[in-house]
Design a protein around this motif. Structure first.
Motif, short mmCIF file in Angstrom:
data_model
loop_
_atom_site.label_atom_id
_atom_site.label_comp_id
_atom_site.label_asym_id
_atom_site.label_seq_id
_atom_site.Cartn_x
_atom_site.Cartn_y
_atom_site.Cartn_z
N UNK A 57 0.79 -1.24 0.00
CA UNK A 57 0.00 0.00 0.00
C UNK A 57 0.82 1.29 0.00
N UNK A 58 2.13 1.20 -0.13
CA UNK A 58 2.97 2.39 -0.02
C UNK A 58 2.58 3.48 -0.99
N UNK A 59 2.40 3.15 -2.23
CA UNK A 59 2.09 4.18 -3.24
C UNK A 59 0.81 4.93 -2.89
N UNK A 60 -0.22 4.21 -2.51
CA UNK A 60 -1.50 4.84 -2.15
C UNK A 60 -1.36 5.69 -0.89
N UNK A 61 -0.66 5.17 0.11
CA UNK A 61 -0.45 5.93 1.34
C UNK A 61 0.36 7.20 1.08
N UNK A 63 0.74 8.88 -1.66
CA UNK A 63 0.04 9.82 -2.54
C UNK A 63 -0.87 10.78 -1.77
N UNK A 64 -1.44 10.32 -0.67
CA UNK A 64 -2.38 11.17 0.07
C UNK A 64 -1.72 12.44 0.61
N UNK A 65 -0.43 12.40 0.90
CA UNK A 65 0.24 13.59 1.43
C UNK A 65 0.87 14.47 0.37
N UNK A 66 1.03 13.96 -0.83
CA UNK A 66 1.71 14.78 -1.84
C UNK A 66 0.77 15.30 -2.92
N UNK A 67 -0.51 15.06 -2.75
CA UNK A 67 -1.48 15.51 -3.76
C UNK A 67 -1.47 17.03 -3.96
N UNK A 68 -1.33 17.77 -2.88
CA UNK A 68 -1.39 19.24 -3.01
C UNK A 68 -0.01 19.86 -3.28
N UNK A 69 1.03 19.04 -3.34
CA UNK A 69 2.38 19.48 -3.71
C UNK A 69 2.97 20.53 -2.77
N UNK A 70 2.56 20.52 -1.50
CA UNK A 70 3.11 21.46 -0.52
C UNK A 70 4.14 20.75 0.36
N UNK A 87 9.80 2.60 3.46
CA UNK A 87 8.96 2.43 2.28
C UNK A 87 8.37 3.78 1.84
N UNK A 88 7.73 4.46 2.78
CA UNK A 88 7.09 5.75 2.47
C UNK A 88 8.12 6.83 2.16
N UNK A 89 9.18 6.88 2.93
CA UNK A 89 10.20 7.91 2.72
C UNK A 89 10.81 7.80 1.33
N UNK A 90 11.09 6.58 0.89
CA UNK A 90 11.64 6.38 -0.46
C UNK A 90 10.63 6.81 -1.52
N UNK A 91 9.38 6.44 -1.31
CA UNK A 91 8.34 6.81 -2.27
C UNK A 91 8.23 8.33 -2.40
#
Length: 142
Positions: A57-61, A63-70, A87-91
C-alpha cells in the motif's frame, strides 16, 4: 530527564502492585539490539503484518500527502530503525516531494544511527532526529 524523574519513576514502579518499571529505561544500545532481535523473530507477527501493508500500500499511502504538492514534515513516533517508514520515505523522495523526516525515539543511540544511516539509504533525505519522550519531542519539532 533529571535524576529526580528517574528516581521517582523507579520508586513509583516498585511501590505499585504489580511492580513495574517504565520500558523507556531499557532502550540503550543493548536494549535496541535486543528489541531488533525480538522484532525479527517469527513469533513477533506485528513486523510481518506491518511490512505486508507497506509493501502493498505504499504508493496509495504516500500519494495522500503529496497531492497538493506542498512541503510537509514527517514525525515518526517510536521510529526504531525506520524499517517500516523507509517504504514511504523512499516513495516520497522518488516522487520529488519536499519534506523533512523527524524520527522520534526514546533511544538516543537509535536516533544517532538514523541520522547517519537514513541519508545513505535514501540520498538527499532531510533528517532531524529527536530523542526523548514523544510529547516533549513533538513540541520541540514545531
Amino acid at each position: 530527564m533529571t535524576k529526580n524523574t528517574f528516581k521517582n519513576d523507579i520508586y513509583e514502579g516498585l511501590q505499585s502492585k504489580p511492580k513495574s518499571l517504565p520500558s523507556k529505561y531499557f532502550y540503550d544500545e543493548k536494549g535496541d539490539i535486543l528489541f531488533q532481535k525480538i522484532m525479527a523473530s517469527d513469533d513477533y507477527y506485528l513486523t510481518n503484518a506491518d511490512n505486508e501493508i507497506f509493501a502493498e500500500q505504499t504508493k496509495a499511502l504516500a500519494q495522500t500527502l503529496i497531492e497538493n504538492n506542498e512541503p510537509f514534515d514527517v514525525l515518526e513516533l517510536g521510529a526504531g530503525d525506520a524499517t517500516k517508514s523507509t517504504y514511504l520515505l523512499k516513495e516520497w523522495q522518488n516522487s520529488g516531494a519536499d519534506f523533512t523526516y523527524y524520527p522520534i525515539d526514546i533511544s538516543s543511540s537509535m536516533i544517532s544511527y538514523l541520522e547517519t544511516e537514513m541519508p545513505k539509504r535514501i540520498p538527499n533525505l532531510k533528517v532531524h532526529g529527536l530523542s526523548g519522550e514523544y510529547l516533549e519531542q513533538v513540541l520541540e519539532a514545531h
